[in-house]
Every structure is written in structure tokens, then in C-alpha cells.
Motif scaffolding. Structure first.
Motif, short mmCIF file in Angstrom:
data_model
loop_
_atom_site.label_atom_id
_atom_site.label_comp_id
_atom_site.label_asym_id
_atom_site.label_seq_id
_atom_site.Cartn_x
_atom_site.Cartn_y
_atom_site.Cartn_z
N ASP A 52 39.37 40.37 34.07
CA ASP A 52 40.09 39.95 35.27
C ASP A 52 41.44 40.67 35.23
O ASP A 52 42.18 40.54 34.25
CB ASP A 52 40.32 38.44 35.27
N SER A 68 39.36 39.71 43.74
CA SER A 68 38.00 39.35 43.36
C SER A 68 38.01 38.87 41.91
O SER A 68 39.05 38.42 41.41
CB SER A 68 37.07 40.54 43.56
N LEU A 69 36.87 38.98 41.21
CA LEU A 69 36.74 38.43 39.86
C LEU A 69 35.90 39.34 38.98
O LEU A 69 35.08 40.12 39.47
CB LEU A 69 36.06 37.05 39.92
N LYS A 70 36.03 39.17 37.68
CA LYS A 70 35.25 39.95 36.72
C LYS A 70 33.75 39.67 36.80
O LYS A 70 32.95 40.47 36.33
CB LYS A 70 35.76 39.70 35.30
N THR A 115 42.64 33.82 37.47
CA THR A 115 42.38 34.12 36.06
C THR A 115 42.70 32.87 35.25
O THR A 115 43.76 32.26 35.45
CB THR A 115 43.25 35.29 35.56
N LEU A 147 37.55 28.25 40.86
CA LEU A 147 37.10 29.51 41.46
C LEU A 147 36.64 29.33 42.89
O LEU A 147 36.86 30.20 43.73
CB LEU A 147 35.97 30.11 40.62
N ALA A 166 43.46 39.58 40.33
CA ALA A 166 42.22 38.82 40.50
C ALA A 166 42.49 37.59 41.35
O ALA A 166 43.63 37.10 41.41
CB ALA A 166 41.66 38.42 39.15
N HIS A 168 36.89 44.90 38.98
CA HIS A 168 36.62 44.17 40.22
C HIS A 168 37.55 44.60 41.34
O HIS A 168 38.57 45.28 41.13
CB HIS A 168 36.75 42.66 39.98
#
Length: 346
Positions: A120, A97-99, A128, A50, A125, A93
């Protein structure tokens, strides 16, 4: 809880000949029982992967994103659900971006009696991680590397991305209604008759599109939302559900907020915009909460503590009035609480 789900009725993605059914990685926050044996949840499950993905997508040094390594959340990992019935909120999101991008909102809402479900949006995203530790990166690149797209081609791509994101939301709500095993024992405490949705940037646009097209959603909130991809014929409709937006005072020379005003004026239920002085786009995520160094990379002058308080207070009150108490939402309240906030009702 972390959940992996498959929608066998849809293709995985809409470009690049990617085969197989649509797969989603989902995180769920929920009210939990006090359990001394539960472990604090990590902020990041796959930190190395990440950090690299986010540093590329946000244009910030990888070392800055690595500050998330080792951070423990205020939530507990896989704890037993509390007793009761709680409304559901879905989070979408932003692009790349990300959850987990609004974890501090998810935890605040869960702490006050909500179940928050965040997917995600695979390939949209930043990254993921699916079952078997398969890593899926976003697909923002243009065809054939440097090929320039026409305005029409760009619009078609954005429309396709918005549609697949919106279908992700529909699919998750279908799972809530149709699959008793979804979210294991969390569904036992869910009030499935009360569902809200919120999102940041393109996730705010996704939230609105889902709100327009799914009558199971009862309230919509945007965080510095990107309204421009919404189709004109959709904006002209009556959303017919409460809508609130918290964002910057302006979006540069863009007519992004003109779209917001139009949909607000066409909405028969309350539509409110809260403009926060000194804020920028990424202040409406966890980004500015890690370190003051983020002010060099896109966060505004407002303090992290204050923007967090503004967002959490308004969001909780809005969803409480829409999904719990039925009391009138009073947007003028927040100008008295925060000298940085100005509100507009459409």
C-alpha cells in the motif's frame, strides 16, 4: 503473508507536516506447499474500514463494497513456501486504491511460479493499516480545503506523489537484496536476478518510472495505465526492457495513449499495447468481479470472466517470456484467442 516494513531514510509523506519515517504495509503471494492445516486467506483483512474508504474513493454505495466481507481467496494464509526458485513481481496499485486491488492477477501469477509483492503506497492508498492498527487514509485533498491549485501546483504535487511511490519500489527491491529476514522464509525461494513489475492506473505509471530508474527491474506491464505524469525527459529515454500494456481502446479526448506510443517507439525492446473492446478503467482491477451491479458504477460491457481471462493469459505469457523461458513474446496470438482484443507493436 502480510508484512510491515519501515524505511528510516525517508519521511512518511511530502505534505501536511507529517512526521516520522516512511512505513509500508505489504502483502506477498507465493507458490506454496500443499498444507491441509493452512487456512484460506480472507480477501479483506480490515473489512469495515476498507468498505468505507473504497465507497468514498470509487463513488459507489458502501453496501456494494461490503460484498467483499467474508470472501475467501484462492490463496492460503501463511502457508509454507514450495520448493524451487521463482521470479519476483512487484504490484503497484492505482491512486486511492489498495494493494489487494488485483488479487485475481496475483493469485494467478503465484499459482504459476511467481512471488508477487504488493505495497500500500501509504497516504496515496485509499486506506493503509499499519502496525498497532493505526489507520492511515489517503491525502488527496487540496491545501486549505477548497483552495484551487494552479496547473503548475497540480503538476508538482503529482510529480511528488510519483516520486515517493517510485521510491517505495526501490526500497522494497533494496530489502529483497539486503535484508535476509525480509518476507521471512519466502526469500529462500526467490530468484532475485529476475524481477518484473506491473500496476494499474497511477500504479502503471509508477511501474514505468521504476522500470526507467532501476536496472534491477527486467520487465514492465501496465493495466490501463496513466502515462501523463511521466516526465518528458524520461519518456525520451530508452526503457531498454520489454513493456506490455493492456487497456481500453481509448482514453476519451486525453493524449494519454500518445505518451504510451512515444515511450514505446523510444524503447529498444518490444513494446505492445492490447486494446480491449468494451472495457473501462476499473475492469482492470478486481472491481467488476464481485457483482454485475458494478456496471452501474464504472465497469464496461465486457464480461468479468472474459476480461479476467484476457488479463491473466497475456500477463502470464508476457512475464514467462521475459523472466523465465526467454521465448519470443508473440502479441498477435491473442487476437486469435479473443475477438475483443486488438494489438499494436511500437
Amino acid at each position: 503473508q502480510n508484512i510491515y516494513v519501515v524505511d528510516s531514510t525517508r519521511a512518511m509523506w511530502f505534505t501536511g507536516g507529517i512526521k516520522g519515517p516512511r512505513e509500508l504495509s505489504v502483502k506477498v503471494w507465493y507458490p506454496a506447499k500443499d498444507n491441509q492445516f493452512a487456512k484460506k486467506a480472507p480477501y479483506v483483512d480490515n473489512q469495515e474500514l476498507l468498505s468505507e474508504a473504497l465507497s468514498k474513493s470509487l463513488g459507489v454505495p458502501r453496501a456494494l463494497m461490503k460484498r467483499a466481507d467474508g470472501i475467501k481467496c484462492n490463496s492460503w494464509l501463511e502457508s509454507m513456501p514450495a520448493t524451487g526458485k521463482f521470479p519476483i513481481l512487484i504490484y503497484s496499485h492505482g491512486h486511492q486504491s489498495l494493494k489487494i486491488a488485483n488479487t485475481f492477477q496475483a493469485e494467478e501469477l503465484a499459482s504459476n511460479g511467481y512471488i508477487v509483492i504488493a505495497p500500500d503506497h501509504t497516504y496515496d492508498a485509499a486506506i493503509t493499516v499499519l502496525s498497532g492498527e493505526r489507520v492511515i487514509y489517503s491525502r488527496p485533498e487540496l491545501p486549505n480545503g477548497n483552495q484551487r491549485l494552479s496547473e503548475q501546483e497540480v503538476a508538482q504535487r503529482v510529480t511528488s506523489q510519483l516520486n515517493i511511490r517510485t521510491q517505495d519500489i526501490h526500497f522494497l527491491i533494496d530489502k529483497i537484496y539486503q535484508s535476509p529476514s525480509f518476507m521471512e522464509n519466502v526469500l529462500d525461494i526467490a530468484d532475485t536476478t529476475k524481477i518484473g513489475i506491473f500496476g494499474h492506473s497511477f500504479g502503471g505509471c509508477t511501474s514505468l518510472m521504476a522500470g526507467y530508474s532501476d536496472n534491477r527491474i527486467d520487465a514492465v506491464l501496465g493495466l490501463d495505465a496513466f502515462f501523463l505524469p511521466l516526465p518528458k525527459e524520461v519518456i525520451a529515454q530508452d526503457l531498454n526492457k520489454p513493456f506490455a500494456h493492456i487497456g481500453q481502446t481509448k482514453w476519451g479526448s486525453s493524449n494519454n495513449y500518445m505518451v504510451m506510443e512515444t515511450l514505446g517507439e523510444n524503447n529498444s525492446k518490444i513494446s505492445t499495447h492490447f486494446a480491449v473492446e468494451g472495457s473501462k478503467h476499473y475492469d482492470y482491477t478486481d472491481f467488476s468481479q464481485f457483482t454485475r451491479l458494478t456496471k452501474k458504477f464504472g465497469s464496461g460491457k465486457i464480461s468479468p470472466k472474459k476480461i479476467r481471462s484476457i488479463m491473466n493469459t497475456i500477463m502470464l505469457d508476457f512475464f514467462d517470456s521475459s523472466l523465465k523461458t526467454g521465448d519470443n513474446f508473440k502479441p498477435d496470438t491473442y487476437e486469435k484467442m479473443y475477438d475483443d482484443v486488438t494489438h499494436y507493436v511500437y
